[in-house]
Design an enzyme around this catalytic site. Sequence first.
Site, mmCIF file in Angstrom:
data_model
loop_
_atom_site.group_PDB
_atom_site.id
_atom_site.type_symbol
_atom_site.label_atom_id
_atom_site.label_comp_id
_atom_site.label_asym_id
_atom_site.label_seq_id
_atom_site.Cartn_x
_atom_site.Cartn_y
_atom_site.Cartn_z
ATOM 1 C CG PHE A 11 41.325 11.224 5.767
ATOM 2 C CD1 PHE A 11 40.795 12.470 5.476
ATOM 3 C CD2 PHE A 11 42.699 11.060 5.700
ATOM 4 C CE1 PHE A 11 41.623 13.543 5.126
ATOM 5 C CE2 PHE A 11 43.533 12.119 5.353
ATOM 6 C CZ PHE A 11 42.991 13.361 5.058
ATOM 7 C CE LYS A 102 42.759 16.328 10.658
ATOM 8 N NZ LYS A 102 41.664 17.161 10.115
ATOM 9 C CE LYS A 183 40.259 18.491 13.762
ATOM 10 N NZ LYS A 183 39.176 17.618 13.236
ATOM 11 C CG ASP A 236 41.068 20.460 11.081
ATOM 12 O OD1 ASP A 236 39.966 20.222 10.535
ATOM 13 O OD2 ASP A 236 41.908 19.579 11.312
ATOM 14 C CB THR A 240 35.779 20.059 13.225
ATOM 15 O OG1 THR A 240 36.580 20.971 13.963
ATOM 16 C CG2 THR A 240 36.656 19.285 12.279
ATOM 17 C CB SER A 246 32.712 17.433 12.284
ATOM 18 O OG SER A 246 33.355 17.156 13.509
ATOM 19 N NE ARG A 247 34.965 10.567 12.162
ATOM 20 C CZ ARG A 247 36.090 9.877 11.980
ATOM 21 N NH1 ARG A 247 36.049 8.560 11.969
ATOM 22 N NH2 ARG A 247 37.239 10.493 11.822
#
Length: 318
Positions: A11, A102, A183, A236, A240, A246-247
Amino acid sequence: MTISVLGAGAFGTAMAVSLSQNGPVTLWARDAEQVRTMQASRENSRRLPGVKLPEDITVSADIEDALAAKTLLLAMPMQKMAGFLDAHSETLAGKTLVSCSKGIDLSTGQGPTALIRAKVPGARAAVLTGPSFAADIARGLPTALTLACADHSEELQAELSTPTLRLYRTTDTTGAELGGALKNVYAIAAGTVIGAGLGDSARAALMTRGFAEMLRIATELGARAETLSGLSGFGDLVLTCTSTQSRNFRLGCSIGSGEGFDPSITVEGVATAGALNKLAHRRGLEIPVAAMVLALTERTISVDEAMQALLARPLKEE
């Protein structure tokens, strides 16, 4: 003055690439060997392969050089931020610090802006969050994010916006950072549902109930409900919970399917699930989906047991 991005993960690198459309950017990485490789290849092959670094990006391992900028994007794991702020608190005073993390700090229970204000009282704290994947930002695909700052931050909004990155501003820092943090927990749950073969209908139900939990705890902590309904919350959450980029979702898939997961990959939702459940317990709030996520990540319950526990809850009005 040059903007600095502190942290050369996917990111951070993507934000440096996007912001270089506006002018020079310094991208700082702790690992000197990684920096040398990136300088030579003009690519972050470890974290963001296939994306060339524009010439306006200076890759550096010199932290003092990076901290010379007035605006600093903190693109580091949430659990590393407190230590970084402590180590450089004097230099960071007077700067604009924009968290791209986050999560919730486990030791204090604080989100990124509260942590910045506590550790560096003289700094201006902001958070950049919302539905985005690094690869999309780096490749110039249209992306919209939330920029939250206690003041109205029009000039910061203009400074960090690019032709392909559109920022919406808010003064609700609590809502923006909680939406981005919480999230991740429900993305793990959604991935577990899909990994276990429970289907898209079950995922939709889980996302809906998860969003209700997000609203419950965020408004209890002073967030505005409309913030959670925007990009940094609902937007978000949708992204995700529905993409293998998305991890957190991928970790959930591995839990649901019983497959292994690379432990070197940072998955913020795991730590956040622990912090969230502690916070909810102190406040007397019911968050059954998040409680199941914590139990699943701690391996104290099976997927079948988690599903049965949720399905056995009393019937009630929506």
